[in-house]
Write an enzyme that holds these catalytic residues in place. Structure first.
Site, mmCIF file in Angstrom:
data_model
loop_
_atom_site.group_PDB
_atom_site.id
_atom_site.type_symbol
_atom_site.label_atom_id
_atom_site.label_comp_id
_atom_site.label_asym_id
_atom_site.label_seq_id
_atom_site.Cartn_x
_atom_site.Cartn_y
_atom_site.Cartn_z
ATOM 1 N N ARG A 12 0.834 -1.210 0.000
ATOM 2 C CA ARG A 12 0.000 0.000 0.000
ATOM 3 C C ARG A 12 0.869 1.260 0.000
ATOM 4 O O ARG A 12 0.522 2.259 -0.625
ATOM 5 C CB ARG A 12 -0.986 -0.032 1.174
ATOM 6 N N ASN A 21 -6.526 3.946 -11.693
ATOM 7 C CA ASN A 21 -5.407 4.244 -10.798
ATOM 8 C C ASN A 21 -4.331 3.165 -10.790
ATOM 9 O O ASN A 21 -3.626 2.965 -9.814
ATOM 10 C CB ASN A 21 -5.919 4.558 -9.381
ATOM 11 N N HIS A 62 -4.213 -2.275 -7.905
ATOM 12 C CA HIS A 62 -5.051 -2.608 -6.750
ATOM 13 C C HIS A 62 -4.208 -3.411 -5.771
ATOM 14 O O HIS A 62 -3.348 -4.188 -6.184
ATOM 15 C CB HIS A 62 -6.244 -3.471 -7.195
#
Ligand code: CMP
Length: 140
Positions: free
Chosen positions: A87, A114, A117
């Site tokens: 992350r 984006n 994931h």
């Protein structure tokens, strides 16, 4: 089970721009190892199943259109604190808020497209890994 594995998706905006290698380089240089990998092209139904937790969100339909629009690559990543580490490497969901030198700051088109994931908890990591991989496909 300690937090050693997470699921990563390199999304349609990245496969369409042929930048999978650049994204994987950032993942590997960030200290994570790819221990399973495949290319997939999700149907709308599969996309809706994967993102079922977002079914009530206003952006759900465009999310399903997008994730099923082109091939993706999915990989299991391994490393210490893999979920949090990945992350950090990805950066914030919205690239406008993503820290410099993260994948999303470098490559994301917008909050929908984006680029990547990653699982957000250990429970979801287990669930998302088994959505795409059988245990015997996780090679190490
Ligand atoms: P991901 O980390 O895969 O989790 C859910 C996805 O929904 C997210 O990345 C984006 O692709 C998309 N998403 C999240 N928030 C929004 C939003 N406000 N508008 C459009 N798409 C979004």
């Amino acid at each position: 089970m300690t937090n050693k594995r997470t699921l990563s998706i390199i999304k349609p905006d990245a496969t369409e721009r042929n930048i999978n290698g650049a994204v994987l380089k950032m993942i590997e240089e960030g200290g994570l190892r790819v221990i399973a990998q495949k290319r997939a092209h999700l149907s709308r139904e599969e996309g809706a199943e994967f993102y079922a937790v977002h079914a009530e969100r206003p952006f759900f339909d465009e999310l399903i259109d997008y994730i099923s629009s082109a091939p993706i690559t999915v990989q299991v990543l391994e490393g210490d604190d893999a979920i949090e580490r990945y992350r950090e490497i990805m950066g914030s969901t919205n690239p406008a808020d993503a820290e410099p030198h993260t994948i999303r700051a470098s490559y994301a088109v917008d909050i929908l497209r984006n680029t990547v994931h990653g699982s957000d908890s250990e429970e979801n990591a287990h669930q998302e890994i088994s959505f795409f991989f059988n245990e015997d496909e996780i090679i190490g």
